[in-house]
Design a protein around this motif. Sequence first.
Motif, PDB file in Angstrom:
ATOM      1  N   LEU A  82      38.237  19.444  40.329  1.00 62.42           N
ATOM      2  CA  LEU A  82      38.432  20.980  39.845  1.00 62.42           C
ATOM      3  C   LEU A  82      37.749  21.964  40.983  1.00 62.42           C
ATOM      4  O   LEU A  82      36.489  21.725  41.522  1.00 62.42           O
ATOM      5  N   GLU A  83      38.632  22.730  41.492  1.00 60.34           N
ATOM      6  CA  GLU A  83      38.134  23.680  42.444  1.00 60.34           C
ATOM      7  C   GLU A  83      38.396  25.125  41.976  1.00 60.34           C
ATOM      8  O   GLU A  83      39.694  25.321  41.774  1.00 60.34           O
ATOM      9  N   PHE A  84      37.312  26.043  42.180  1.00 59.60           N
ATOM     10  CA  PHE A  84      37.454  27.298  41.456  1.00 59.60           C
ATOM     11  C   PHE A  84      36.610  28.151  42.298  1.00 59.60           C
ATOM     12  O   PHE A  84      35.480  27.502  42.832  1.00 59.60           O
ATOM     13  N   THR A  85      36.905  29.485  41.965  1.00 62.02           N
ATOM     14  CA  THR A  85      35.889  30.501  42.755  1.00 62.02           C
ATOM     15  C   THR A  85      34.884  31.064  41.610  1.00 62.02           C
ATOM     16  O   THR A  85      35.219  30.793  40.567  1.00 62.02           O
ATOM     17  N   PHE A  86      33.813  31.545  42.098  1.00 59.79           N
ATOM     18  CA  PHE A  86      32.660  31.959  40.995  1.00 59.79           C
ATOM     19  C   PHE A  86      32.116  33.060  41.482  1.00 59.79           C
ATOM     20  O   PHE A  86      31.697  33.295  42.633  1.00 59.79           O
ATOM     21  N   GLU A  87      31.968  34.202  40.606  1.00 58.20           N
ATOM     22  CA  GLU A  87      31.255  35.502  40.944  1.00 58.20           C
ATOM     23  C   GLU A  87      31.013  36.033  39.859  1.00 58.20           C
ATOM     24  O   GLU A  87      31.179  35.857  38.784  1.00 58.20           O
ATOM     25  N   MET A  88      29.987  36.858  40.129  1.00 59.48           N
ATOM     26  CA  MET A  88      29.142  37.721  38.889  1.00 59.48           C
ATOM     27  C   MET A  88      29.275  39.202  39.464  1.00 59.48           C
ATOM     28  O   MET A  88      28.413  39.782  39.873  1.00 59.48           O
ATOM     29  N   PRO A  89      30.510  39.622  39.140  1.00 55.26           N
ATOM     30  CA  PRO A  89      30.560  41.166  39.448  1.00 55.26           C
ATOM     31  C   PRO A  89      29.721  42.291  39.348  1.00 55.26           C
ATOM     32  O   PRO A  89      29.640  43.117  40.068  1.00 55.26           O
ATOM     33  N   GLN A  90      28.823  42.066  38.204  1.00 56.95           N
ATOM     34  CA  GLN A  90      27.705  42.951  37.997  1.00 56.95           C
ATOM     35  C   GLN A  90      26.687  42.972  38.859  1.00 56.95           C
ATOM     36  O   GLN A  90      25.785  43.897  39.052  1.00 56.95           O
ATOM     37  N   PHE A  91      26.496  42.125  39.799  1.00 61.79           N
ATOM     38  CA  PHE A  91      25.529  41.941  40.853  1.00 61.79           C
ATOM     39  C   PHE A  91      26.020  42.413  42.237  1.00 61.79           C
ATOM     40  O   PHE A  91      25.379  42.954  42.960  1.00 61.79           O
ATOM     41  N   ASN A  92      27.355  41.745  42.591  1.00 61.68           N
ATOM     42  CA  ASN A  92      27.903  41.973  44.008  1.00 61.68           C
ATOM     43  C   ASN A  92      29.240  41.673  43.808  1.00 61.68           C
ATOM     44  O   ASN A  92      29.652  41.088  42.984  1.00 61.68           O
ATOM     45  N   ASN A  93      30.138  41.898  44.820  1.00 59.48           N
ATOM     46  CA  ASN A  93      31.478  41.342  45.145  1.00 59.48           C
ATOM     47  C   ASN A  93      31.488  40.225  45.879  1.00 59.48           C
ATOM     48  O   ASN A  93      32.818  39.877  46.358  1.00 59.48           O
ATOM     49  N   LEU A  94      30.502  39.538  45.856  1.00 60.23           N
ATOM     50  CA  LEU A  94      30.714  38.067  46.734  1.00 60.23           C
ATOM     51  C   LEU A  94      31.052  37.053  45.856  1.00 60.23           C
ATOM     52  O   LEU A  94      30.993  36.973  44.735  1.00 60.23           O
TER      53      LEU A  94
END
Length: 167
Positions: A82-94
């Motif tokens: 399983l390959e996926f992206t991970f982000e937490m937009p409330q902290f940054n857009n990385l």
Amino acid sequence: MKKTATIVLTMARRINANSNDVFKAWTKPELMKKWLFTTEATNVVAKNDLRAGGKWEIIDRREGEEYRATGEYLEIDAPHRLEFTFEMPQFNNLQDQIIVWVSPVGKACEMTFKQEITVPHEESWGPEDIKSAMKEYSEESEAGWDKMFEGLKQLVETGEVRAMDSK
């Protein structure tokens, strides 16, 4: 554009369950909600569209704050990869990239996890500042995933997750 560095975190766990059950825990919203991010008690949303290009999301509510993790599935080879992206937009857009491999080992399986972590840094930082930030991101990420993987292991081995510290 903000300057960034990348570090790679790799972890492995032997789990006394079959590959299908571990893969389902990563991809079925009703199971994701029990261990991914925190626990069922604080995860108020868990959803996904399990296909390449599909989105996933989990929202955790603690002490009046909502923490949102989201991403996109890049590759799915059930029940092995399983390959996926991970982000937490409330902290940054990385955006980080995660790959999970699940391999049968006798009556158990081995789960290998790799996260390419994007670490932001300031223009004015020198090499030591960057090195320190990378170390901090790596250690905090490893500690967080370690707690989550304990919940995943409990879930697939016993059918439930005991209360865990959500910090």
